[in-house]
Design an enzyme around this catalytic site. Structure first.
Site, PDB file in Angstrom:
ATOM      1  N   GLU A  28       0.824  -1.207   0.000  1.00 15.81           N
ATOM      2  CA  GLU A  28       0.000   0.000   0.000  1.00 15.81           C
ATOM      3  C   GLU A  28       0.851   1.247   0.000  1.00 15.81           C
ATOM      4  O   GLU A  28       0.578   2.224  -0.697  1.00 15.81           O
ATOM      5  CB  GLU A  28      -0.930  -0.012   1.227  1.00 15.81           C
ATOM      6  N   SER A  83     -26.084  26.045 -18.302  1.00 20.27           N
ATOM      7  CA  SER A  83     -27.247  25.787 -17.455  1.00 20.27           C
ATOM      8  C   SER A  83     -27.011  24.569 -16.574  1.00 20.27           C
ATOM      9  O   SER A  83     -26.394  23.589 -16.990  1.00 20.27           O
ATOM     10  CB  SER A  83     -28.464  25.538 -18.341  1.00 20.27           C
ATOM     11  N   ASP A 130     -30.190  -6.253  -4.986  1.00 23.84           N
ATOM     12  CA  ASP A 130     -29.300  -5.984  -6.123  1.00 23.84           C
ATOM     13  C   ASP A 130     -29.394  -4.519  -6.536  1.00 23.84           C
ATOM     14  O   ASP A 130     -28.387  -3.892  -6.887  1.00 23.84           O
ATOM     15  CB  ASP A 130     -29.644  -6.895  -7.307  1.00 23.84           C
ATOM     16  N   HIS A 171     -15.528   7.144 -10.924  1.00 23.79           N
ATOM     17  CA  HIS A 171     -16.735   7.527 -10.191  1.00 23.79           C
ATOM     18  C   HIS A 171     -17.003   8.994 -10.499  1.00 23.79           C
ATOM     19  O   HIS A 171     -16.179   9.853 -10.201  1.00 23.79           O
ATOM     20  CB  HIS A 171     -16.516   7.318  -8.697  1.00 23.79           C
TER      21      HIS A 171
END
Lengths: 507, 507
Positions: free
Chosen positions: A183, A385, A423, A446
């Site tokens: 890590e 907008s 689900d 994401h």
């Protein structure tokens, strides 16, 4: 100062990586697992690896150098914390002009094998649904805080669940416990796992609960959580005691919300929770796959004014630091183990998954307000907008509300109905994943959150939008830059609409 | 020749699009649904739209032009089918030098709304699992063959299922019937649907059954099918009669395999089935999302030597053509409706989905052999090992075999067990989808098949690999080009390994 306190001695040095992988994982196999058979690019084909040798030094050594710098005084805001006059140079002052600095730095890039260890308790009813808990195992030096405070928690949680298994208990869903390697070098172990098992995680992972630096201090709780998992964390902290006797209350929730209030002027304030940035092993799960994540730790009072615990990543992360200075008696270590175990069961056992989609809807509203406050005028000036975003958030909110109403009325003894609703709950976070990635960052996918470009530990909301606004405001060719902003606005609106569509009655 | 036969009169003109969207959907919103709010790039920012006006002409008009061309005779292989001497030019011959050709071509790019129509029969037990059947509704002119032969089939199939619903029947899974718009302009209707509902389709779609030109001739069956769905199609054709009395046999399977044998010298040969290319509405489902697809049609004897039915996309696609010339009595239209309906029920009703993963394993072996035969020497010469591919195919084969063994032993009354195995079966095709796409073609994401760059109706197997080999063999800078081949080899091996991992016991 260590060994009597948690501040850093002058000879202490903070380690850390300077890898700039932007979510691509191991830098020579971006996007793919670094298995033996995988094609590797050359080191000079990636921007992730540093090309200039660098080495940190302690502030006692820095004092000797900075104190000898010549030239005019530096502006006040450039001055650091040493008791000297900070100067701009160039070079040393007249008393020191003949001095030189010699550093011997041996930096080499090497290919090394790393190993993740994964243990599974097979679910009794739904073995193909995974509640995952993970922590990294490697550390810069002794790592008593980062990651061993988390490792102790992991070991205790797995020990407790194994004791229950020995007594005949089985969770409804599978529990997966992971200790990650590598890590500190750039979140390699967990990211490579995500790259290798992307498809399985995308269709089966319920939640990933991350423990890393579990107890860096004992002032307050500092969780980073996907919006729809937040309510479950709050509920868990209401069931658990704050590990010490303090005036703010007896439950973890009470002390947390009083010490980290969203609104200090509101007696009923909720506690502060952040979006998921990076800097730990949840990053691949949430930013690459769209698995809902929870990252837990106890931390210090922000009034202390330190950016992290001062001995972070130094040779002073000893057992003494954790056992005698940070958490004497390991009460907070135990507390976070209780919280993590409660959450593991909270997602593994109930017939219906405890995701609260209205939390997501509300958080989208918060993000929308923040966007308006910060950039509303700029967007209006450019004729961009936000109607599509507003409409999408409204549709998402309506769909989430209707979903939870229908959920109240389902037949919990009908496995197919249960599975269908679960689900939808589980896949919701996936709906925000755009396979094309964020502008210039294809491995952060994401669309609602991403590690900030300026501080990888925290997340920027609507990153595709706010990054392109940032660029447009500084662009020498603003017209195409603002067109890119308009494009990102529509992409975010689409992803939220897409998420809303997944919450409708399936047929 | 029409109206007495199916050949094209000299004044006939074949329409068709010359869009080059490479799977990106509507060209101004690549990768995203072309909703009103979606950001649109400018027409000059895409390579998909043609910049040179073009117009087809009939061969009678072409005769006048080609017959007047001067210069030396063209090589024999450049000569077409007209009864003239083909010449190279430049310009007309001396008898025609003063002639000129004037064409008035009005080409304009216009934004138009299109509409898909989607009907659903909600599943009784698993409403969130979709068996989808689709066909486009638009045509170049009258479209009696393309797409109306398919539309007639769709209408009949939906009518039959609705009759059953009226009698109280419900399928186990949901049936979704789609009529797509804008297919002839570039597969827009279905691709925009896939772009808008990508997440729902990725987690819920069992299979997509495409009907387009259902009956272009009546010689043999011509299905293009994902490998794991092939056995179910063969089984269905064994249950159904060939629509006419012929010497080759009585079942659809018998006549099909005798007229389209894989191996004409093998009395037990299976019938020929192709991979999925493009040119019809299954493309988005299989190449973008990884939904298993079946594309059905009856076609002509390849010995005829025509590349398609000669009136394809012309003004002669009349009811007369279909009703009196191609399929008098509509026996083959009925036959394909029976086949389609059988397949819809075949995927919608059984407790266990009828995917056969050993078919996929075997087909991977076939693709591997073909690769070896065509490029084995080249790869060996470049020192590019196929060991990783062999190992991946072996692992996939072992995993598929073990999966089907376990499947034999499951408790079909345990809904969670049933759903777990079905999800693995359904998701298998998704495992071959790479979100990074194929080299240079980000919207074709299936690593085992893609529309051929040279003929969009057929598929290239291992496209990332074979395309880069093609490029490397012609490259002026071969070293990096062959490195790209090695990279693609490892990516394909990884995707097959990934697919194998999804077939293991989930926990």
């Amino acid at each position: 100062m260590y060994p009597r306190g948690w501040y850093l001695p002058g000879s202490g040095v903070q380690r850390g990586n300077i890898l700039n992988s932007a979510g691509a994982g191991e830098p020579l196999t971006p996007g793919y697992p670094a298995k033996d058979y995988m094609f590797r690019i050359e080191q000079n084909e990636t921007d992730a690896l540093a090309r200039i040798p660098v080495h940190p030094i302690g502030y006692s050594d820095a004092w000797h150098i900075l104190n000898a710098i010549g030239g005019p005084a530096a502006p006040a805001e450039w001055a650091g914390g040493l008791n000297i006059t900070y100067r701009l140079g160039p070079g040393f002052d007249s008393a020191s002009w003949a001095r030189s600095i010699k550093m011997n730095i041996r930096v080499r890039n090497e290919r090394r094998d790393i190993f993740n260890t994964v243990g599974v308790i097979r679910g009794r009813v739904e073995p193909d649904r995974y509640v995952i808990m993970g922590n990294h195992r490697d550390s810069w030096t002794l790592g008593a805080v980062d990651p061993t405070s988390g490792t102790a928690v992991m070991v205790e949680v797995t020990r407790a669940f194994m004791r229950m298994v020995e007594r005949g208990w089985r969770p409804r869903r599978s529990l997966v416990f992971c200790t990650w390697d590598g890590e500190e070098y750039g979140i390699h172990g967990s990211m490579e796992h995500v790259e290798e098992f992307h498809k399985k995680l995308a269709s089966r992972a319920v939640v990933y609960i991350n423990i890393d630096t579990a107890v860096r201090a004992t002032y307050t709780l500092r969780p980073r959580i996907s919006p729809s998992a937040r309510q479950e964390v709050r509920e868990a902290t209401k069931r658990l005691p704050w590990p010490e006797t303090v005036p703010e209350g007896t439950t973890m929730y009470d002390v947390w919300r009083k010490r980290s209030p969203i609104d200090p002027n509101d007696a009923d304030t909720q506690p502060r929770i952040s979006l998921l940035g990076s800097g730990s092993d949840f990053a691949g799960f949430v930013h690459r796959v769209g698995v809902s994540c929870i990252d837990l730790s106890f931390t210090f009072d922000p009034a202390l004014g330190v950016s992290n615990y001062p001995l972070y990543h130094t040779g002073y992360e000893t057992f003494h630091l954790q056992a005698d200075i940070i958490d004497p008696g390991f009460k907070f270590n135990r507390g976070i183990a209780q919280l993590a175990a409660d959450l593991v069961r909270g997602f593994a056992d109930p017939v219906i998954l405890p995701f609260d989609l209205m939390e997501y809807a509300n958080y989208l509203g918060v993000m929308r307000s923040d966007l308006q406050a910060e950039y509303g005028t700029d967007l209006a000036n450019q004729g961009i907008s936000s109607d599509s975003l507003d409409s999408a958030i409204q549709n998402f909110t309506d769909a989430a509300q209707a979903f939870h109403s229908r959920l109240q009325a389902i037949d919990k003894n009908n496995p197919f109905e249960v599975r269908m609703f679960n689900d939808q709950l589980m896949q919701l976070e996936r709906a925000f994943i755009d396979p094309l990635g964020l502008p210039g960052r294809p491995f952060y996918r994401h669309t609602l959150m991403a590690p900030s470009k300026h501080n990888k530990y925290v997340s920027d909301p609507f990153p595709g939008l706010t990054d392109t606004i940032f660029d447009a405001e500084r662009s020498t060719d603003p017209a195409p830059a603002w067109r890119e902003v308009a494009k990102q606005m529509s992409i975010i609106a689409f992803n939220i609409q897409s998420a809303a569509s997944t919450l409708m009655t399936p047929a």
